[in-house]
Design a protein around this motif. Structure first.
Motif, short mmCIF file in Angstrom:
data_model
loop_
_atom_site.label_atom_id
_atom_site.label_comp_id
_atom_site.label_asym_id
_atom_site.label_seq_id
_atom_site.Cartn_x
_atom_site.Cartn_y
_atom_site.Cartn_z
N SER A 1 14.70 -0.55 9.57
CA SER A 1 13.80 -1.85 9.78
C SER A 1 11.74 -1.08 9.92
O SER A 1 11.51 -0.36 10.10
N GLY A 2 11.42 -2.29 8.98
CA GLY A 2 10.13 -2.63 9.48
C GLY A 2 9.30 -1.47 7.80
O GLY A 2 8.51 -1.03 7.49
N THR A 3 9.59 -1.63 6.37
CA THR A 3 9.19 -0.25 6.40
C THR A 3 9.13 -1.13 5.16
O THR A 3 8.31 -0.22 4.23
N GLY A 4 8.92 -2.36 5.77
CA GLY A 4 8.91 -3.19 3.94
C GLY A 4 9.20 -4.27 2.97
O GLY A 4 9.65 -3.99 1.70
N LYS A 5 10.92 -3.86 3.27
CA LYS A 5 12.47 -4.34 2.11
C LYS A 5 11.77 -6.49 1.74
O LYS A 5 11.61 -6.27 0.67
N GLU A 6 11.27 -6.76 3.21
CA GLU A 6 10.82 -8.33 2.24
C GLU A 6 9.32 -8.35 1.51
O GLU A 6 9.57 -8.71 0.92
N LEU A 7 8.13 -6.99 1.67
CA LEU A 7 7.16 -7.97 0.93
C LEU A 7 7.59 -6.91 -0.18
O LEU A 7 7.50 -7.53 -1.40
N ILE B 1 6.09 0.59 9.77
CA ILE B 1 5.46 -0.13 9.48
C ILE B 1 4.98 -1.37 10.68
O ILE B 1 3.67 -1.05 10.79
N ARG B 2 5.64 -1.49 11.16
CA ARG B 2 5.59 -3.11 11.69
C ARG B 2 5.15 -1.89 12.97
O ARG B 2 4.38 -3.43 13.77
N TYR C 1 0.41 -1.23 -0.38
CA TYR C 1 0.03 -0.11 -0.02
C TYR C 1 0.82 1.23 -0.56
O TYR C 1 2.01 1.67 0.46
#
Ligand SMILES: Nc1ncnc2c1ncn2[C@@H]1O[C@H](COP(=O)(O)OP(=O)(O)OP(=O)(O)O)[C@@H](O)[C@H]1O
Length: 595
Positions: free
Chosen positions: A320-326, A501-502, A291
């Motif tokens: 961390s938690g910004t959506g790298k894996e996504l 985002i996490r 999103y």
């Protein structure tokens, strides 16, 4: 039977406990049994429950802001009722210590008469004991809520108890005891998984975000090997060890490891989880799951789509938690390649990294599996390998990885035969790799190999669509979707979101839980105070966005009038509306702009 006390006014479990206390010869006006263990004895006891206590530390630290805000303390006891760990409001903790409600004290009913810990131990279900319902007069300033804690196999482990002053106890706090117990229990299940397969853990974690949902683990023969309380309630306490036959309201998601062997399955219910389940069945995240309405994230998505069409290596950077894996999963999904194999480089010990990545021959080293292992690169052959936290790899492992990238072959540990592999590499890091190269901690040649395409993901505080993103996440992930009040949104905007985002997702899930389906108000948004920064850049942007939204509302969406109100030009206003992703629609009339 009891002076001035009518047991019929008490809830049945409390009344029963009073009867038991009386039969045990306890007298309400006496002092309770105040023996308390200290020094080496309590140290030994805590050591014996090390794993339980360390999970409690993590869960309690998440609950700490809300517990402290309500002037309460949360306790963990062992199965006999001895308090092992406590966390919460210091002032109340001092008052509680005067009646030995503290680490080392035992609150079994046989010692302390009717109290929530004692009732939860006797009844093996949540207990709520308010003020005068306590058996001993000296404890009647307390109100306490407890919930039993169970292990993976349904064995009783202890109790989670939340206590506060009776006059100040907010009923919502009572709901946190079963919630904390559920969270702790799920952590146990996940810990168990971790010992078997990291990949299973990651997927399980995604599902167990929705902790009150039924959660099961099955072995390859579909026997139930673990179940949380919610699942035990649905399937019956005796389901452990039995073969699982899915009912219609269950969705079963097989979890495979990279060699496509089914290790575990998770079965979950409810419509919300079903949506998540079907996504997991379909495979990894896609671009549709990402999103974003702010220009920075739209640019990143655009670049990522292009990257998916090429075979160049991709380096994704961002906090961390910004959506790298996504993003990594979405690029892979759009590339149409074979398997997606994720490796967390920081989680693998330096000595094992080569065998993890490149595999090993049978008997290559002590502790190796008898039959050998193909390694992650072979598992990802024809597909994508996602090397997460690449900046944490040791120089030795970097040298080995560079060899594979240059030669496109892997040689398993203990073997002389190289095997050709076709693997697309996507790497990610929260570190500044050029600075790491400068400092001599990262090989320059490896950096140049990895940075075919560099994709930088903005931190949440740099994004201009926090309001819309919060609405989106609530609709998608909260157990009971709720709407955010403007004041709650303002509170979100004032935070600097170090966990990105996490962290936002966790705060929203907690808020929607507290709001119980109603509008989320600021008091439901629980954020650690030290991280609140009124001067954060995000705050400025949020204020500007809010001012624009209010001007548009006030003028019924008339751009010229709104621009005049804001003392800016029409073109500037248009630009800002676009950059903040504000939509001009009928929703503007209702006081809630579209999110
Ligand atoms: N743009 C987005 N839209 C919706 N959800 C997102 C978006 N970006 C991240 N998330 C969600 O935020 C959480 C964290 O994302 P992810 O694990 O991809 O971050 P990460 O940068 O890889 O974190 P880390 O560096 O700590 O591994 C996930 O639950 C993910 O689904």
């Amino acid at each position: 039977m009891f002076d001035q006390v009518s047991l019929s006014d008490f809830p049945p479990d409390v009344a029963l406990s009073w009867k038991r206390s009386h039969e045990r010869g306890l007298k309400p006006d006496d002092k309770a049994d105040d023996q308390i263990i200290t020094g080496t004895l309590i140290k030994e006891l805590i050591d014996r429950h090390r794993s339980l206590v360390s999970h409690a530390e993590t869960v309690f630290s998440k609950l700490y802001p809300v517990i402290r805000q309500f002037g309460c303390v949360v306790f963990l006891t062992d199965r006999e009722g001895t308090i092992l760990y406590a966390s919460g409001d210091a002032e109340f903790a001092n008052r509680a210590a005067q009646v030995q409600l503290q680490v080392g004290a035992n609150w079994h009913e046989s010692r302390k008469g009717t109290n929530a810990i004692g009732v939860a131990i006797e009844e093996k279900k949540p207990a709520f004991v308010r003020g005068s319902e306590h058996y001993f007069v000296e404890n009647r300033f307390l109100t306490c809520a407890s919930a039993p804690l169970y292990g993976k196999n349904g064995d009783f482990l202890g109790v989670i108890n939340i206590s506060g002053l009776h006059d100040r106890f907010h009923p919502v706090i009572a709901t946190f005891a079963p919630l904390a117990a559920e969270l702790l229990q799920n952590r146990f299940m996940i810990e168990e998984m971790e010992k078997e397969q990291l990949i299973t853990l990651r997927q399980l974690e995604a599902v167990s975000d929705h902790h009150p949902l039924p959660l099961l683990t099955l072995d390859a023969d579909r026997r139930v090997t673990g179940a949380n309380r919610a699942a035990l309630r649905l399937l019956g306490e005796d389901c452990l060890g039995q073969t699982f036959s899915p009912k219609s309201h269950f969705q079963v998601i097989p979890i495979k490891d990279e060699t496509q062997r089914v290790y575990r399955s998770v079965a979950i219910g409810t419509s919300h989880s079903r949506e998540k389940a079907s996504r997991q069945e379909r495979g990894p995240y896609t671009f549709a799951d990402i999103y974003g309405e702010c220009p920075a994230i739209l640019r990143a998505k655009e670049l990522a789509r292009k990257a998916a069409g090429s075979s160049l290596a991709v380096l994704i950077t961002g906090e961390s938690g910004t959506g790298k894996e996504l993003f990594a999963q979405a690029i892979h999904a759009a590339s149409g390649r074979g398997p997606f194999v994720a490796v967390n480089c920081s989680a693998i010990p330096d000595t094992l990294i080569e065998s993890e990545l490149f595999g090993y021959e049978k008997g290559a080293f002590t502790g190796a599996q008898k039959e050998g292992s193909p390694g992650k690169f072979v598992a990802a052959n024809g597909g994508t390998i996602f090397l997460d936290e690449i900046g944490d790899m040791s120089l030795r492992a970097q040298a080995a990885l560079l060899r594979v990238l240059q030669e496109k072959t892997v040689t398993p540990v203990g073997s002389a035969v190289a095997r050709r592999v076709d693997v697309r590499v996507i790497a990610a890091t929260h570190r500044n790799l050029p600075a790491e190269v400068q400092a001599g901690r990262f090989r320059a040649d490896l950096y140049y190999r990895l940075k075919g395409i560099i994709l930088h993901l903005p931190a949440l505080r740099e994004r201009s669509d926090l309001r819309q993103l919060a609405g989106h996440l609530l609709r998608k992930h909260a157990d009971t979707p709720a709407e955010l009040s403007p004041e709650a949104l303002d509170k979100l905007c004032r935070h600097s979101w170090p966990g990105n985002i996490r962290e936002l997702l966790a705060v929203l899930q907690q808020a929607s839980f507290l709001a119980e389906g109603a509008v989320i108000r600021p008091e439901h948004v629980i954020i650690d105070e030290p991280a609140m920064r009124d001067d954060a850049p995000t705050s400025l942007r949020c204020h500007e966005q809010k001012a624009i939204e209010e001007a548009l509302l006030a003028t019924g969406g008339n751009i010229s009038q709104a621009a005049r109100l804001l003392h800016i030009g029409r073109n500037t206003l248009y630009r800002k509306i676009k950059s903040y992703g504000i939509r001009l629609g009928p929703e503007a009339d209702k006081g809630h702009l579209r999110m």
